[in-house]
Write a protein that holds these residues in place. Structure first.
Motif, PDB file in Angstrom:
ATOM      1  N   LEU A  49       0.865  -1.176   0.000  1.00 33.57           N
ATOM      2  CA  LEU A  49       0.000   0.000   0.000  1.00 33.57           C
ATOM      3  C   LEU A  49       0.902   1.227   0.000  1.00 33.57           C
ATOM      4  N   VAL A  50       0.673   2.135  -0.936  1.00 34.07           N
ATOM      5  CA  VAL A  50       1.502   3.332  -1.077  1.00 34.07           C
ATOM      6  C   VAL A  50       0.620   4.571  -1.048  1.00 34.07           C
ATOM      7  N   GLY A  51       1.246   5.723  -0.841  1.00 35.79           N
ATOM      8  CA  GLY A  51       0.498   6.977  -0.903  1.00 35.79           C
ATOM      9  C   GLY A  51      -0.311   7.284   0.329  1.00 35.79           C
ATOM     10  N   ILE A  52       0.070   6.730   1.478  1.00 37.83           N
ATOM     11  CA  ILE A  52      -0.658   6.960   2.723  1.00 37.83           C
ATOM     12  C   ILE A  52       0.315   6.806   3.891  1.00 37.83           C
ATOM     13  N   VAL A  63      -9.255   0.597  -1.580  1.00 37.42           N
ATOM     14  CA  VAL A  63      -8.023   0.935  -2.281  1.00 37.42           C
ATOM     15  C   VAL A  63      -8.205   0.682  -3.777  1.00 37.42           C
ATOM     16  N   ASP A  66      -2.559   0.517  -8.690  1.00 37.03           N
ATOM     17  CA  ASP A  66      -1.659   1.401  -9.420  1.00 37.03           C
ATOM     18  C   ASP A  66      -0.526   0.500  -9.898  1.00 37.03           C
ATOM     19  N   ASN A  68       3.598   0.004 -10.567  1.00 41.79           N
ATOM     20  CA  ASN A  68       4.942   0.467 -10.249  1.00 41.79           C
ATOM     21  C   ASN A  68       5.932  -0.206 -11.206  1.00 41.79           C
ATOM     22  N   ARG A  80      -3.273   2.037  -3.760  1.00 42.73           N
ATOM     23  CA  ARG A  80      -3.364   3.374  -3.163  1.00 42.73           C
ATOM     24  C   ARG A  80      -4.753   3.541  -2.569  1.00 42.73           C
TER      25      ARG A  80
END
Length: 82
Positions: A49-52, A63, A66, A68, A80
């Motif tokens: 999980l990214v962006g948090i 969520v 996305d 990468n 995200r």
């Protein structure tokens, strides 16, 4: 076999907050998650999980996928917050 087209959204089923790189041991905060995929009942995926901020992650949060880039044109799915 026909592959279903999924909406790209999911729900956090489980997560951990990691504070060290698994490779070097250096300080690094990241959040591995297990998500329930929308549109595929019973299917779960392990990802990051990214962006948090890690302390804001909750079980049950929505969520979205996305992509990468990792190497040689390969893309790794991450999630995200919606």
């Amino acid at each position: 076999m026909n592959w279903p087209e999924l909406p790209g959204t999911a729900t956090v089923f489980s997560f951990a907050i990691c504070t060290r790189s698994p490779y070097s041991g250096e300080p690094l905060i990241y959040v591995p998650v297990v998500v329930d995929l929308d549109g595929a009942p019973g299917a779960r995926l392990v990802s990051n999980l990214v962006g948090i901020d890690a302390e804001k992650v909750e079980i049950g949060m929505k969520v979205k996928v996305d992509w990468n880039p990792i190497q040689d044109g390969w893309l790794l799915p991450v999630f995200r917050p919606v």
